[in-house]
Design a protein around this motif. Structure first.
Motif, mmCIF file in Angstrom:
data_model
loop_
_atom_site.group_PDB
_atom_site.id
_atom_site.type_symbol
_atom_site.label_atom_id
_atom_site.label_comp_id
_atom_site.label_asym_id
_atom_site.label_seq_id
_atom_site.Cartn_x
_atom_site.Cartn_y
_atom_site.Cartn_z
ATOM 1 N N ALA A 29 0.835 -1.209 0.000
ATOM 2 C CA ALA A 29 0.000 0.000 0.000
ATOM 3 C C ALA A 29 0.865 1.252 0.000
ATOM 4 O O ALA A 29 0.477 2.285 -0.557
ATOM 5 C CB ALA A 29 -0.934 -0.014 1.202
ATOM 6 N N GLU A 30 2.041 1.177 0.588
ATOM 7 C CA GLU A 30 2.953 2.324 0.619
ATOM 8 C C GLU A 30 3.340 2.746 -0.799
ATOM 9 O O GLU A 30 3.418 3.933 -1.108
ATOM 10 C CB GLU A 30 4.199 1.952 1.413
ATOM 11 C CG GLU A 30 5.212 3.049 1.536
ATOM 12 C CD GLU A 30 6.418 2.620 2.344
ATOM 13 O OE1 GLU A 30 7.335 3.439 2.474
ATOM 14 O OE2 GLU A 30 6.448 1.483 2.836
ATOM 15 N N HIS A 31 3.554 1.780 -1.682
ATOM 16 C CA HIS A 31 3.908 2.099 -3.066
ATOM 17 C C HIS A 31 2.711 2.673 -3.826
ATOM 18 O O HIS A 31 2.878 3.535 -4.688
ATOM 19 C CB HIS A 31 4.438 0.859 -3.782
ATOM 20 C CG HIS A 31 5.712 0.353 -3.207
ATOM 21 N ND1 HIS A 31 6.906 1.025 -3.339
ATOM 22 C CD2 HIS A 31 5.980 -0.744 -2.470
ATOM 23 C CE1 HIS A 31 7.854 0.357 -2.723
ATOM 24 N NE2 HIS A 31 7.315 -0.732 -2.173
ATOM 25 N N MET A 32 1.505 2.187 -3.511
ATOM 26 C CA MET A 32 0.313 2.737 -4.155
ATOM 27 C C MET A 32 0.092 4.184 -3.737
ATOM 28 O O MET A 32 -0.275 5.030 -4.548
ATOM 29 C CB MET A 32 -0.921 1.904 -3.797
ATOM 30 C CG MET A 32 -0.925 0.524 -4.407
ATOM 31 S SD MET A 32 -2.353 -0.427 -3.896
ATOM 32 C CE MET A 32 -3.654 0.445 -4.721
ATOM 33 N N LEU A 33 0.325 4.484 -2.452
ATOM 34 C CA LEU A 33 0.103 5.839 -1.952
ATOM 35 C C LEU A 33 1.164 6.815 -2.436
ATOM 36 O O LEU A 33 0.921 8.021 -2.483
ATOM 37 C CB LEU A 33 0.049 5.834 -0.427
ATOM 38 C CG LEU A 33 -1.191 5.169 0.167
ATOM 39 C CD1 LEU A 33 -1.061 5.070 1.677
ATOM 40 C CD2 LEU A 33 -2.436 5.947 -0.202
ATOM 41 N N ALA A 34 2.334 6.308 -2.801
ATOM 42 C CA ALA A 34 3.384 7.203 -3.287
ATOM 43 C C ALA A 34 2.980 7.870 -4.601
ATOM 44 O O ALA A 34 3.349 9.014 -4.859
ATOM 45 C CB ALA A 34 4.682 6.423 -3.475
ATOM 46 N N SER A 35 2.194 7.168 -5.419
ATOM 47 C CA SER A 35 1.781 7.729 -6.703
ATOM 48 C C SER A 35 0.342 8.260 -6.682
ATOM 49 O O SER A 35 -0.184 8.648 -7.714
ATOM 50 C CB SER A 35 1.925 6.677 -7.802
ATOM 51 O OG SER A 35 1.068 5.581 -7.530
ATOM 52 N N ALA A 36 -0.288 8.264 -5.508
ATOM 53 C CA ALA A 36 -1.684 8.713 -5.408
ATOM 54 C C ALA A 36 -1.761 10.237 -5.409
ATOM 55 O O ALA A 36 -0.794 10.936 -5.142
ATOM 56 C CB ALA A 36 -2.320 8.174 -4.132
ATOM 57 N N LYS A 37 -2.953 10.732 -5.720
ATOM 58 C CA LYS A 37 -3.199 12.177 -5.690
ATOM 59 C C LYS A 37 -3.663 12.544 -4.282
ATOM 60 O O LYS A 37 -4.693 12.071 -3.807
ATOM 61 C CB LYS A 37 -4.273 12.533 -6.713
ATOM 62 C CG LYS A 37 -4.534 14.005 -6.807
ATOM 63 C CD LYS A 37 -5.559 14.311 -7.876
ATOM 64 C CE LYS A 37 -5.812 15.802 -7.916
ATOM 65 N NZ LYS A 37 -6.840 16.131 -8.905
ATOM 66 N N TRP A 38 -2.897 13.385 -3.610
ATOM 67 C CA TRP A 38 -3.194 13.798 -2.251
ATOM 68 C C TRP A 38 -3.962 15.121 -2.259
ATOM 69 O O TRP A 38 -3.736 15.964 -3.094
ATOM 70 C CB TRP A 38 -1.900 13.963 -1.457
ATOM 71 C CG TRP A 38 -1.226 12.648 -1.205
ATOM 72 C CD1 TRP A 38 -0.447 11.965 -2.078
ATOM 73 C CD2 TRP A 38 -1.301 11.860 -0.035
ATOM 74 N NE1 TRP A 38 -0.012 10.799 -1.509
ATOM 75 C CE2 TRP A 38 -0.524 10.712 -0.247
ATOM 76 C CE3 TRP A 38 -1.935 12.017 1.189
ATOM 77 C CZ2 TRP A 38 -0.376 9.729 0.719
ATOM 78 C CZ3 TRP A 38 -1.782 11.031 2.153
ATOM 79 C CH2 TRP A 38 -1.014 9.903 1.910
ATOM 80 N N LYS A 39 -4.851 15.275 -1.277
ATOM 81 C CA LYS A 39 -5.670 16.484 -1.191
ATOM 82 C C LYS A 39 -5.662 16.972 0.257
ATOM 83 O O LYS A 39 -5.852 16.186 1.189
ATOM 84 C CB LYS A 39 -7.101 16.171 -1.624
ATOM 85 C CG LYS A 39 -8.007 17.359 -1.630
ATOM 86 C CD LYS A 39 -9.379 16.992 -2.150
ATOM 87 C CE LYS A 39 -10.280 18.205 -2.153
ATOM 88 N NZ LYS A 39 -11.610 17.892 -2.624
#
Length: 81
Positions: A29-39
């Motif tokens: 999940a850490e790798h998925m969140l690295a490329s996610a769009k944060w708001k």
């Protein structure tokens, strides 16, 4: 959601597989969140100002099933119930 369990294509001789394997390898999940769009979201006023934090929404599927070796990719956990 897009992961499907398939029968692996055998590349060598031996006993046939007893279990399906996922068609997409599991990732942390850490790798998925690295490329996610944060708001940035603020939800109320606190004693020291607005309470705010950064959030990201990512759909995950828990891979808590039994581990299985998939070709040269090492141990992968299958999707659980």
């Amino acid at each position: 959601v897009d992961v499907k369990l398939i029968w692996p294509i055998t590349k060598v001789r031996g006993k046939p597989r007893k279990h399906h394997v996922p068609d997409i390898l599991s990732i942390a999940a850490e790798h998925m969140l690295a490329s996610a769009k944060w708001k940035a979201v603020s939800w109320r006023s606190g004693t020291k100002g607005r309470l705010k934090a950064r959030f990201a929404a990512v759909r995950v599927r828990t891979a808590d099933g039994p581990p299985q070796r998939i070709w040269d990719k090492g141990q992968q956990h299958l999707p659980g119930d």
